[in-house]
Design a protein around this motif. Structure first.
Motif, short mmCIF file in Angstrom:
data_model
loop_
_atom_site.label_atom_id
_atom_site.label_comp_id
_atom_site.label_asym_id
_atom_site.label_seq_id
_atom_site.Cartn_x
_atom_site.Cartn_y
_atom_site.Cartn_z
N GLY A 95 0.82 -1.20 0.00
CA GLY A 95 0.00 0.00 0.00
C GLY A 95 0.85 1.25 0.00
O GLY A 95 1.73 1.42 0.86
N ALA A 96 0.61 2.11 -1.01
CA ALA A 96 1.37 3.37 -1.10
C ALA A 96 0.47 4.56 -0.83
O ALA A 96 0.42 5.53 -1.58
CB ALA A 96 2.05 3.48 -2.47
N ALA A 137 5.14 6.99 4.21
CA ALA A 137 5.93 7.37 5.39
C ALA A 137 6.88 6.24 5.78
O ALA A 137 8.06 6.49 6.10
CB ALA A 137 4.99 7.68 6.56
N ALA A 138 6.38 5.00 5.74
CA ALA A 138 7.22 3.86 6.11
C ALA A 138 8.41 3.76 5.16
O ALA A 138 9.56 3.56 5.60
CB ALA A 138 6.39 2.57 6.10
N ALA A 139 8.14 3.91 3.87
CA ALA A 139 9.23 3.77 2.89
C ALA A 139 10.28 4.86 3.09
O ALA A 139 11.49 4.59 3.05
CB ALA A 139 8.65 3.85 1.48
N LEU A 176 7.70 -7.24 6.66
CA LEU A 176 6.60 -6.72 5.83
C LEU A 176 5.80 -5.70 6.62
O LEU A 176 5.44 -5.96 7.78
CB LEU A 176 5.68 -7.89 5.43
N VAL A 177 5.55 -4.56 6.01
CA VAL A 177 4.66 -3.56 6.61
C VAL A 177 3.38 -3.56 5.77
O VAL A 177 3.42 -3.33 4.56
CB VAL A 177 5.30 -2.15 6.61
N GLU A 231 5.51 5.67 10.00
CA GLU A 231 6.85 5.89 10.58
C GLU A 231 7.10 4.95 11.75
O GLU A 231 8.19 4.40 11.91
CB GLU A 231 6.99 7.35 11.01
N ARG A 232 6.08 4.75 12.57
CA ARG A 232 6.22 3.83 13.71
C ARG A 232 6.52 2.41 13.23
O ARG A 232 7.43 1.73 13.72
CB ARG A 232 4.93 3.88 14.54
N ALA A 233 5.76 1.97 12.21
CA ALA A 233 5.97 0.61 11.70
C ALA A 233 7.37 0.48 11.09
O ALA A 233 8.00 -0.58 11.19
CB ALA A 233 4.90 0.26 10.67
#
Ligand SMILES: Cc1cc2nc3c(=O)[nH]c(=O)nc-3n(C[C@H](O)[C@H](O)[C@H](O)COP(=O)(O)OP(=O)(O)OC[C@H]3O[C@@H](n4cnc5c(N)ncnc54)[C@H](O)[C@@H]3O)c2cc1C
Length: 430
Positions: free
Chosen positions: A19-20, A26-28, A231-232, A410-412
């Protein structure tokens, strides 16, 4: 709108992200900054998820999220500043319209008092009682404010939460941060999409299966398999809950229960051009119409300095109407019934959103019914030392918002980096 790079998915990365939308982006960003390799797997042919800016009648218009809620702790405010995008104040309290007229001073005073009384009472009840619905607070309205109980229930319920107050836990409502709101020039969706510039996104790539039985995670997609150490997962909760992505082994019972404990909120925009209408002088103003909470709409008039309006529908009414066309008709008929048919002669519907009908979103956001606020924290717990769930729904305090999704991404990413660092030494993947 600027687009992320379209690339076929690489076969492997340290961390894969499903999922983008705001959370995945944010995670990426965070993972790349720590030096890990990443692949963002996105089913749509665009990034942004429920944040999307389009051009309508020459104006940048958000088809999904528009308000930068809780500006003091919303990470997107900082990102907008960094990119030099102007921010401006969103209206704070709505203007009340009774019938076809502006409310008088006494009505306005009672309505605004009721607005605060209801929010404060929900806070008090929610702090003490996890099982109480937010609607329990309606009993605490003063007699003057109680004259507007239905309108207030709509404003805090379907209009703010996408759900009726009796279906939202007071604890969940109370936990949601509520301070200054802002708008960003050029649209919120455009800001989110810009943050994906240059990220390794595989668009039009739908994840169908996640095998996390081994040391690595293997993600099956319509464009081949991807292997990752962690994996997120940021796909919307209803997509996960109904099993569009098969997990092998299945997600733990606690995680599955938490996915089902949260309920999809319904919220849709009908975007109007109404230059000669009765609200033409109300620049950048939210309008609350006095009326039945089951059958009402909220309006953001003349937003972003133009002549367009958002007419917003929320809660069960959205499903009852059943289609974007029916929602557009409802808005036109409601405004005609209130202001007269002549007043709506020049009204044009430019767009009616369909997030609930879209299988890749299937909701506007997730609400926690009475007793279910804790489900958000359960979803934040890492699964099997290699799978992390993030998105607006996993935020306890900024749920239902882009800011919450971004913070959760960001947390993940921080959790994933720790997990990957802790996984037994070996050559880095990707
Ligand atoms: C009409 C409306 C108005 C809103 N207004 C506001 C507002 O004013 N302010 C605000 O802050 N928030 C608002 N929201 C909520 C906000 O849009 C969401 O909270 C936020 O966008 C969620 O971000 P996310 O990253 O968690 O999920 P998403 O943005 O939904 O991202 C998840 C991504 O996963 C992808 N996906 C799904 N299935 C798969 C699969 N099998 N494989 C690969 N990819 C998949 C989807 O295509 C999507 O891109 C609004 C929402 C709606 C619908």
């Amino acid at each position: 709108m600027r687009r992320a790079r379209v690339a076929p998915p690489p076969r492997a990365a340290d961390v894969a992200i499903l999922g983008a939308g705001a959370a995945g982006i944010a995670a990426a960003r965070r993972l790349l900054a720590t030096g890990l390799s990443v692949v963002l797997i996105e089913a749509r042919e665009r990034v942004g998820g429920r944040a999307l800016t389009a051009r309508l009648a020459g104006q940048a218009v958000d088809i999904g999220a528009h308000w930068l809620h809780a500006a003091q702790e919303n990470g997107l405010v900082e990102e907008a500043r960094r990119l030099g995008l102007p921010l401006f104040d969103a209206p704070q309290e709505p203007r009340l319209v009774v019938g076809a007229r502006e409310a008088d001073a006494a009505e306005t005073r009672a309505f605004h008092a009721g607005w605060s009384q209801l929010a404060e009472a929900i806070q008090e009840i929610g702090a003490k009682d996890d099982l109480a619905p937010a609607s329990a607070a309606l009993e605490r309205l003063s007699p003057e404010a109680a004259a507007f109980a239905g309108t207030l229930a709509f404003a805090h319920g379907p209009f703010a939460c996408g759900a009726t107050l009796d279906s939202v836990g007071a604890a969940d409502f109370a936990a949601a941060r509520d301070d200054l709101d802002l708008f960003v020039a050029g649209g919120y969706g455009a800001l989110v999409a810009r943050l994906a510039d240059g990220l390794p996104v595989a668009l039009a790539t739908r994840a169908t299966r996640v095998d996390w039985s081994g040391r690595e995670v293997r993600i099956e997609t319509n464009r081949g398999d991807v292997h990752a150490r962690a994996l997120v997962v940021t796909v919307p909760v209803p997509v996960l809950a109904r099993g569009d992505i098969v997990f092998d082994p299945p997600l733990p019972a606690g995680t599955r229960d938490a996915l089902h404990a949260l309920r999809p909120a319904s919220y849709e925009h009908v975007i109007l051009a109404w230059p000669g209408g009765p609200l033409r002088e109300a620049a950048n103003t939210t309008i609350a119409f006095d009326g039945d909470p089951a059958d009402n709409l909220g309006l953001l008039a003349n937003f972003d300095g133009g002549v367009l309006h958002y007419a917003d529908l929320g809660g069960p009414l959205v499903g009852r109407l059943g289609s974007p066309a029916a929602r557009a008709d409802f808005v036109r008929e409601s405004l005609a019934a209130r202001f007269g048919r002549e007043a709506v002669a020049g009204l044009r519907v430019l767009h009616a959103s369909r997030w609930g009908e879209d299988p890749l979103s299937a909701c506007a956001w997730m609400v926690a019914p009475p007793g279910a606020h804790g489900a958000r924290a359960v979803l934040r717990e890492p699964v099997g030392g290699r799978v992390l769930i993030a998105g607006e729904a996993t935020s306890s305090t900024l749920w239902g918002t882009i800011g919450g999704a971004y913070a959760e991404g960001e947390r993940a990413a921080r959790d994933a980096a720790t997990l990957v660092g802790g996984i037994a030494a070996g050559a880095r993947i990707g």
